[in-house]
Design an enzyme around this catalytic site. Sequence first.
Site, PDB file in Angstrom:
ATOM      1  N   GLU A  61      85.003  58.784 126.987  1.00 54.31           N
ATOM      2  CA  GLU A  61      85.109  60.163 127.476  1.00 54.31           C
ATOM      3  C   GLU A  61      83.742  60.839 127.416  1.00 54.31           C
ATOM      4  O   GLU A  61      83.614  61.969 126.930  1.00 54.31           O
ATOM      5  CB  GLU A  61      86.141  60.952 126.665  1.00 54.31           C
ATOM      6  CG  GLU A  61      87.573  60.542 126.950  1.00 54.31           C
ATOM      7  CD  GLU A  61      88.598  61.538 126.384  1.00 54.31           C
ATOM      8  OE1 GLU A  61      88.270  62.270 125.444  1.00 54.31           O
ATOM      9  OE2 GLU A  61      89.716  61.582 126.917  1.00 54.31           O
ATOM     10  N   GLU A  74      94.104  55.733 128.822  1.00 55.22           N
ATOM     11  CA  GLU A  74      94.748  56.299 127.641  1.00 55.22           C
ATOM     12  C   GLU A  74      95.925  57.106 128.126  1.00 55.22           C
ATOM     13  O   GLU A  74      95.771  58.265 128.524  1.00 55.22           O
ATOM     14  CB  GLU A  74      93.800  57.197 126.853  1.00 55.22           C
ATOM     15  CG  GLU A  74      92.803  56.425 126.032  1.00 55.22           C
ATOM     16  CD  GLU A  74      91.930  57.334 125.187  1.00 55.22           C
ATOM     17  OE1 GLU A  74      92.446  58.365 124.705  1.00 55.22           O
ATOM     18  OE2 GLU A  74      90.740  57.014 125.056  1.00 55.22           O
TER      19      GLU A  74
HETATM   20  C1  GLA Z   1      90.750  60.969 123.668  1.00 52.14           C
HETATM   21  C2  GLA Z   1      89.904  59.909 123.012  1.00 52.14           C
HETATM   22  C3  GLA Z   1      90.701  59.054 122.055  1.00 52.14           C
HETATM   23  C4  GLA Z   1      91.578  59.900 121.184  1.00 52.14           C
HETATM   24  C5  GLA Z   1      92.480  60.740 122.055  1.00 52.14           C
HETATM   25  C6  GLA Z   1      93.411  61.632 121.276  1.00 52.14           C
HETATM   26  O1  GLA Z   1      91.390  60.470 124.747  1.00 52.14           O
HETATM   27  O2  GLA Z   1      89.291  59.086 123.978  1.00 52.14           O
HETATM   28  O3  GLA Z   1      89.803  58.308 121.286  1.00 52.14           O
HETATM   29  O4  GLA Z   1      90.784  60.709 120.389  1.00 52.14           O
HETATM   30  O5  GLA Z   1      91.705  61.593 122.840  1.00 52.14           O
HETATM   31  O6  GLA Z   1      94.205  60.911 120.428  1.00 52.14           O
END
Ligand code: GLA
EC number: 3.2.1.23
Length: 585
Positions: free
Chosen positions: A158, A234
């Site tokens: 991210e 995700e």
């Molecule tokens: C983001 C991050 C993950 C995690 C999620 C929340 O997507 O990439 O590593 O922190 O948020 O659980």
Amino acid sequence: MPQFSIGERDFLLDGEPFQVISGALHYFRVHPGQWRERLRAARQMGLNTIETYVPWNEHEPRRGEFDASGRLDLAAFLELVHDEGMFAIVRPGPFICAEWDGGGLPAWLFLEPGIGIRSSEPRFVAEITRYLERVLAIVEPLQVQSGGPVILVQIENEYGAYGSDKAYLEELVRVTRAAGIDVPLTTVDQPAGTMLDDGSLPELLKTGSFGSRSAERLATLRAAQPTGPLMCSEFWCGWFDHWGAHHHTTTPAESAAELDTLLAAGASVNIYMVHGGTNFGLTNGANDKGVFQPTITSYDYDSPLDEAGRPTEKFHRFREVIARYAPVPDETPAGAVPAPTPTAPLRTVAALRTLAEGANEWMPAAGLPTLDSIGRYRGFAYYRTLLEGSGAPAVFTVDEVRDRATATLDGAYIGTLARELHENALTLPRTSGEFALLIEDEGRVNYGTRIGEQKGLIGPARLDGSELTGWQTLDVDIDALAAEAGALESSVDGVLAEPAFLVADVELDEASDLFLDTRHFGKGLVWVNGFALGRYWRKGPQGTLYVPRPATRAGSNRIVVLELETLADPTIRFAPDLILGHTDF
Ligand code: GLA
């Protein structure tokens, strides 16, 4: 050997379209003695792939001390994924977020003044290059084209939510390719604003992270990337919890409907998490968007497989959905059975400070040190200074406390400063005597601009406005002291009015998963037969600490509790099941 590649609309396995149906399962959040059973249960939900992050700070707790053995044996974990007949996705970071201490970036990195963070600053790049070369040397022979399970490797995490330094991303790609990683490389970002573009490069497959409004998010992803497979890297099917807040859950039917939307669209998916596991020991991260919020020990995440690896309603709903799109094994994992609930009296064995002073020397500090500057990257240290003033009261102030300071004057408790309450001032009843503070790092921020900050007392420290000097520190190696406490056979009479270790012996007929009930404890940590379960705190929401079966044994089991505040009832109790706490509906 199989080949995995990116086609016009799909991933291609040996040239044929392949829908990745993956679940996140972090080897570092599961006892290695349970990796296989957890992976098998995940496969039984219908997954064809397992995804894991790699936490740099766990593998390299001190600069140059790289460990990939035992519970950190990434190669063994990936081999097990392969043995179970699944593919693997590896996300080596170097930043992983993941509610993990510091988002995986080691604290020692930031002792170098001015070093970049998640940027192309040369010293940062040099450090991440060294780390990635170590990790990718493990991954390289395990790629699918070499007969291993790894089909995808992610670049950063991210990144579009943090920066837009393309030279940094290019550097990561260069190091990854130079390490012999030939499988497709991806990035993940929330499909909103400029994040998808900022966090990626034209040669990387952009993927999304989200848990709702899937159709809309896939459309955003498609607009940002006209060709190539669609993937939600995700798919948030639950969420994490902070101390003192509610336990987050999602409705199984709603999450299953989102999964259905994704799979029906032909998208690939990585369910975050299929099994969350536990932030054992001191490994939890924290958030801080104006208020510091440390993450709890349980990483149950309301996932299909709960913290103890048992299938939930969400597991069965997801399995039904997946079965519409892919073959699903007939067997399902065993459901929950009540865990044993033995009890045992706790006896106080020693004060924390007494053991700490026996193990280490008080060291004079130049100015007001941070925990980092004394090499204490997780946990605790004592600070003290000798006050030689009058008998009159005075006000102690410090810029910031990271994260909790328990203050004493000549050994008598005078107050606590909590970061989450922005407390940074304390009235001392007099200005003479030994002023000491036990400082606790409650977990390093893993998201946003506070990544890389130091812990401890952030100065200057003042007494009635004048700078306080003459500081000494006493390092606390909490695991070593717990081991020492656990070996003590003699007890202290009564209660100690300071942080103290307590010990109990619990009889078990056989090794078993247990749920240690901590609802009558204050704030502290627990070890079972030397295995660090993690933190407890009366604020909840969690009311149990998960004890993994391989940490227990038939016969006598030694439990060590470090209680920092007040233990209402000195008894070890277990609950028959997880207690994850109240929800918000
Ligand atoms: C983001 C991050 C993950 C995690 C999620 C929340 O997507 O990439 O590593 O922190 O948020 O659980």
